[in-house]
Each structure stands twice: as C-alpha cells, then as structure tokens.
Design a protein around this motif. Sequence first.
Motif, PDB file in Angstrom:
ATOM      1  N   LEU A 192       4.251  -3.779  -0.091  1.00  0.00           N
ATOM      2  CA  LEU A 192       3.457  -4.987  -0.328  1.00  0.00           C
ATOM      3  C   LEU A 192       4.132  -6.205   0.281  1.00  0.00           C
ATOM      4  O   LEU A 192       3.484  -7.046   0.922  1.00  0.00           O
ATOM      5  N   LYS A 193       5.441  -6.318   0.098  1.00  0.00           N
ATOM      6  CA  LYS A 193       6.175  -7.447   0.667  1.00  0.00           C
ATOM      7  C   LYS A 193       6.062  -7.460   2.191  1.00  0.00           C
ATOM      8  O   LYS A 193       5.915  -8.510   2.809  1.00  0.00           O
ATOM      9  N   ALA A 194       6.149  -6.268   2.795  1.00  0.00           N
ATOM     10  CA  ALA A 194       6.079  -6.183   4.252  1.00  0.00           C
ATOM     11  C   ALA A 194       4.694  -6.545   4.769  1.00  0.00           C
ATOM     12  O   ALA A 194       4.546  -7.347   5.701  1.00  0.00           O
ATOM     13  N   VAL A 195       3.647  -5.968   4.158  1.00  0.00           N
ATOM     14  CA  VAL A 195       2.281  -6.213   4.630  1.00  0.00           C
ATOM     15  C   VAL A 195       1.857  -7.656   4.385  1.00  0.00           C
ATOM     16  O   VAL A 195       0.999  -8.188   5.077  1.00  0.00           O
ATOM     17  N   ALA A 196       2.472  -8.311   3.410  1.00  0.00           N
ATOM     18  CA  ALA A 196       2.193  -9.725   3.188  1.00  0.00           C
ATOM     19  C   ALA A 196       2.682 -10.577   4.349  1.00  0.00           C
ATOM     20  O   ALA A 196       2.226 -11.712   4.536  1.00  0.00           O
ATOM     21  N   ASN A 197       3.597 -10.019   5.160  1.00  0.00           N
ATOM     22  CA  ASN A 197       4.205 -10.785   6.237  1.00  0.00           C
ATOM     23  C   ASN A 197       3.823 -10.331   7.640  1.00  0.00           C
ATOM     24  O   ASN A 197       3.941 -11.103   8.585  1.00  0.00           O
ATOM     25  N   GLN A 198       3.356  -9.077   7.779  1.00  0.00           N
ATOM     26  CA  GLN A 198       2.923  -8.605   9.092  1.00  0.00           C
ATOM     27  C   GLN A 198       2.226  -7.256   8.940  1.00  0.00           C
ATOM     28  O   GLN A 198       2.438  -6.549   7.955  1.00  0.00           O
ATOM     29  N   PRO A 199       1.373  -6.878   9.907  1.00  0.00           N
ATOM     30  CA  PRO A 199       0.794  -5.534   9.896  1.00  0.00           C
ATOM     31  C   PRO A 199       1.895  -4.485  10.010  1.00  0.00           C
ATOM     32  O   PRO A 199       2.884  -4.681  10.717  1.00  0.00           O
ATOM     33  N   VAL A 200       1.727  -3.359   9.303  1.00  0.00           N
ATOM     34  CA  VAL A 200       2.779  -2.357   9.196  1.00  0.00           C
ATOM     35  C   VAL A 200       2.231  -0.979   9.556  1.00  0.00           C
ATOM     36  O   VAL A 200       1.117  -0.626   9.173  1.00  0.00           O
ATOM     37  N   SER A 201       3.029  -0.182  10.281  1.00  0.00           N
ATOM     38  CA  SER A 201       2.676   1.208  10.546  1.00  0.00           C
ATOM     39  C   SER A 201       3.011   2.037   9.316  1.00  0.00           C
ATOM     40  O   SER A 201       4.106   1.911   8.765  1.00  0.00           O
ATOM     41  N   VAL A 202       2.078   2.878   8.893  1.00  0.00           N
ATOM     42  CA  VAL A 202       2.325   3.738   7.743  1.00  0.00           C
ATOM     43  C   VAL A 202       2.141   5.193   8.146  1.00  0.00           C
ATOM     44  O   VAL A 202       1.434   5.500   9.095  1.00  0.00           O
ATOM     45  N   ALA A 203       2.786   6.079   7.399  1.00  0.00           N
ATOM     46  CA  ALA A 203       2.872   7.486   7.784  1.00  0.00           C
ATOM     47  C   ALA A 203       1.648   8.290   7.403  1.00  0.00           C
ATOM     48  O   ALA A 203       1.733   9.417   6.952  1.00  0.00           O
ATOM     49  N   ILE A 204       0.493   7.702   7.554  1.00  0.00           N
ATOM     50  CA  ILE A 204      -0.752   8.444   7.452  1.00  0.00           C
ATOM     51  C   ILE A 204      -1.520   8.267   8.750  1.00  0.00           C
ATOM     52  O   ILE A 204      -2.726   8.283   8.803  1.00  0.00           O
ATOM     53  N   ASP A 205      -0.745   8.034   9.832  1.00  0.00           N
ATOM     54  CA  ASP A 205      -1.324   7.875  11.169  1.00  0.00           C
ATOM     55  C   ASP A 205      -2.278   6.705  11.229  1.00  0.00           C
ATOM     56  O   ASP A 205      -3.335   6.772  11.837  1.00  0.00           O
ATOM     57  N   ALA A 206      -1.910   5.627  10.592  1.00  0.00           N
ATOM     58  CA  ALA A 206      -2.769   4.463  10.540  1.00  0.00           C
ATOM     59  C   ALA A 206      -1.891   3.245  10.330  1.00  0.00           C
ATOM     60  O   ALA A 206      -0.677   3.345  10.216  1.00  0.00           O
ATOM     61  N   GLY A 207      -2.503   2.078  10.285  1.00  0.00           N
ATOM     62  CA  GLY A 207      -1.739   0.868  10.069  1.00  0.00           C
ATOM     63  C   GLY A 207      -2.293   0.085   8.899  1.00  0.00           C
ATOM     64  O   GLY A 207      -3.494  -0.105   8.772  1.00  0.00           O
ATOM     65  N   ALA A 208      -1.403  -0.382   8.030  1.00  0.00           N
ATOM     66  CA  ALA A 208      -1.828  -1.227   6.909  1.00  0.00           C
ATOM     67  C   ALA A 208      -1.953  -2.656   7.402  1.00  0.00           C
ATOM     68  O   ALA A 208      -0.970  -3.258   7.804  1.00  0.00           O
ATOM     69  N   VAL A 209      -3.178  -3.170   7.396  1.00  0.00           N
ATOM     70  CA  VAL A 209      -3.421  -4.514   7.913  1.00  0.00           C
ATOM     71  C   VAL A 209      -3.787  -5.485   6.804  1.00  0.00           C
ATOM     72  O   VAL A 209      -4.229  -6.596   7.067  1.00  0.00           O
ATOM     73  N   GLY A 210      -3.590  -5.061   5.559  1.00  0.00           N
ATOM     74  CA  GLY A 210      -3.866  -5.967   4.459  1.00  0.00           C
ATOM     75  C   GLY A 210      -3.915  -5.242   3.137  1.00  0.00           C
ATOM     76  O   GLY A 210      -3.643  -4.040   3.044  1.00  0.00           O
ATOM     77  N   TYR A 211      -4.264  -6.005   2.110  1.00  0.00           N
ATOM     78  CA  TYR A 211      -4.397  -5.449   0.772  1.00  0.00           C
ATOM     79  C   TYR A 211      -5.254  -6.401  -0.039  1.00  0.00           C
ATOM     80  O   TYR A 211      -5.532  -7.535   0.376  1.00  0.00           O
TER      81      TYR A 211
END
Length: 317
Positions: free
Chosen positions: A248-267
């Motif tokens: 959560l802390k990371a995604v609050a600051n930038q888009p993050v690559s996650v290990a489900i072959d996708a990218g977390a671009v928000g919440y």
Amino acid sequence: MASTTPCLALLFVLGIWAFQVSSRSIPEVSMSDKFEQWMASYGRVYQDAFEKDKRFQIFKENVEYIESHNAGHTGKKYKLGVNEFTDLTNEEFKSMRNGYKMQRSTIVASSKTSSFRYENVTAVPPSMDWRSKGAVTNIKDQGQCGCCWAFSAVAAMEGITKLKTGNLVSLSEQELVDCDINGEDEGCSGGLMDDAFEFIITNKGLTTESNYPYQGVDGTCNKKAAANHAAQITGYEDVPSNSESALLKAVANQPVSVAIDAGAVGYGEDDDGTKYWLVKNSWGTSWGEDGYIRMQRDIDAEEGLCGIAMEASYPTA
C-alpha cells in the motif's frame, strides 16, 4: 463500476480463465445462437466444421459455468461473463498467457537495493488511481506470447518515467522480448520483472513502442532501434514480501509491478466497504473492466489475494 473480483486466475491455478467479466453481453437465446453471436462479435473464424464443433463444446461448457455461477448464492462479490477467450480451455489459455516464472533469480552485480524507500511512510490517501494522474498508458494486449513479465515491468517503468519527467511515454515490450535473453527472461517463454529491470539498467534505457513495435513473437534483437533510448531507470527495489501494508505504501507513491503478471496502478474502497487493488493487465480491453481488474485488499492471508503481495517490485529513477 462492477463489484470487486475476489480472486483471479492470475496465479495460473484457477480454472476460470475464459470467464472474466466483460462489458459485452449476449441476449438470452439458444446456446448455438449465443455461439454464433459471440463468433460474430469477436470475428472468430474456424478452419473447418470439426474445429468449430470443438470450440462450440468448450464455449458451451464455459457459458454453462458462467450462468451457474451467476445464478447461485455464493456470497461472492463478483459475476462472470463471456469475453474473447470463452472458446478456450483453461490449459490452452495458460499456455498462451502464462509467462511469469514465479521465482527469484540470482543476479550477479544486481542493481536491486535491499532497502525499501517507503518504509517510514506513515500516511497514505484513502484511494489512489495513477490513471487519473496520467501515469498509466492505455491497455495493451500481449496476444499469444507469454511475455506478461515484460508488460508488467514496462508499465511500472512508464509510471516512474511520468513521475520523474512529466512525460508519459509508451515504451517497448518487444525490446525486452527480443533483447533480454541472457538470463531467466526468455521472451514468449516467460521471465521475471526484476530481471527485466536489470536488463534495462545495463542497457542504459528502453526505447519507445513506436520505435520498436510489439509483434507478439520472439524475434532477433534490433540493436539499432534498441540504442535509441527514450527512458531510463537507475535501480529497482522489492516491496517487503507478504505485506499488503508495505505494498500500500509503495502504490501510494508509484505504480508497482506485482507477481500476478500485472501492475498495481491504484487502490480504493467500494461503496459497500470492500477494499481493493486496482490492477492493470495486458490481455486487451475485452477482459475484466476494460482491461483492468479490482482484487480484494486486506484479506487474512499475509501474501494477499492470489499472492499479490508476495513478489512486488518497482523501478527507481
């Protein structure tokens, strides 16, 4: 928006690949008519009557599963629907789209840092959508090439490039597919986001999508195109494993690559209080919510839903 999907088959373990929510719906008609309408909708043409009948039987089983799920009272916060993959079996889909190796490789002279720069973040906004901040390119489609690792790494790099330079540039996945081939990354046969970041750093950048267009197949590295760098990163960091709070802390600051072959671009949080991750995928816009999906956040498992918090990482610039 549609309800949050509590578990996608992005870890390649669930048998619901062809059934994710789609914006297209099929009227209540006979199954054969549904199939004909679906074929017309997606421009599907088969080589002969045998292949068409085979695909119809798969389509029929998938649609029956969809209808059974949607008619039930399971208490799950999502519904299923047809999309362009509904004539494929689970195994067929996995063989085409599964490209994440789900393991860490050992990299000599790695540019990864052991620190987590967002560790001391004490407050995050209640929701974040990097699309609204212009840090996310349009949904892309990897086709039948298992290089989702490249799309995820590129999406994260596009995000940090926007945050650092003010410019959103669509970068080249094909350069990674063709040129990043000396380690764990093997083009359409799979790879790892961290290894992709390592290649980009060693290569001193990545070129644009327009300069090195996506082909969806393994090719020979176009060194001339790859030499025309459009963006650079200086390193990358791993989010502490199995910690949704760290993610959560990371995604609050930038888009993050996650290990489900996708990218977390928000919440964010739905009207009913369900918290979710906003995930960008690379299977085209007919899948999920126009190419995105919401995955339930803050569940009991420390690794998060579908292991989303297990192997997250992000580039630095």
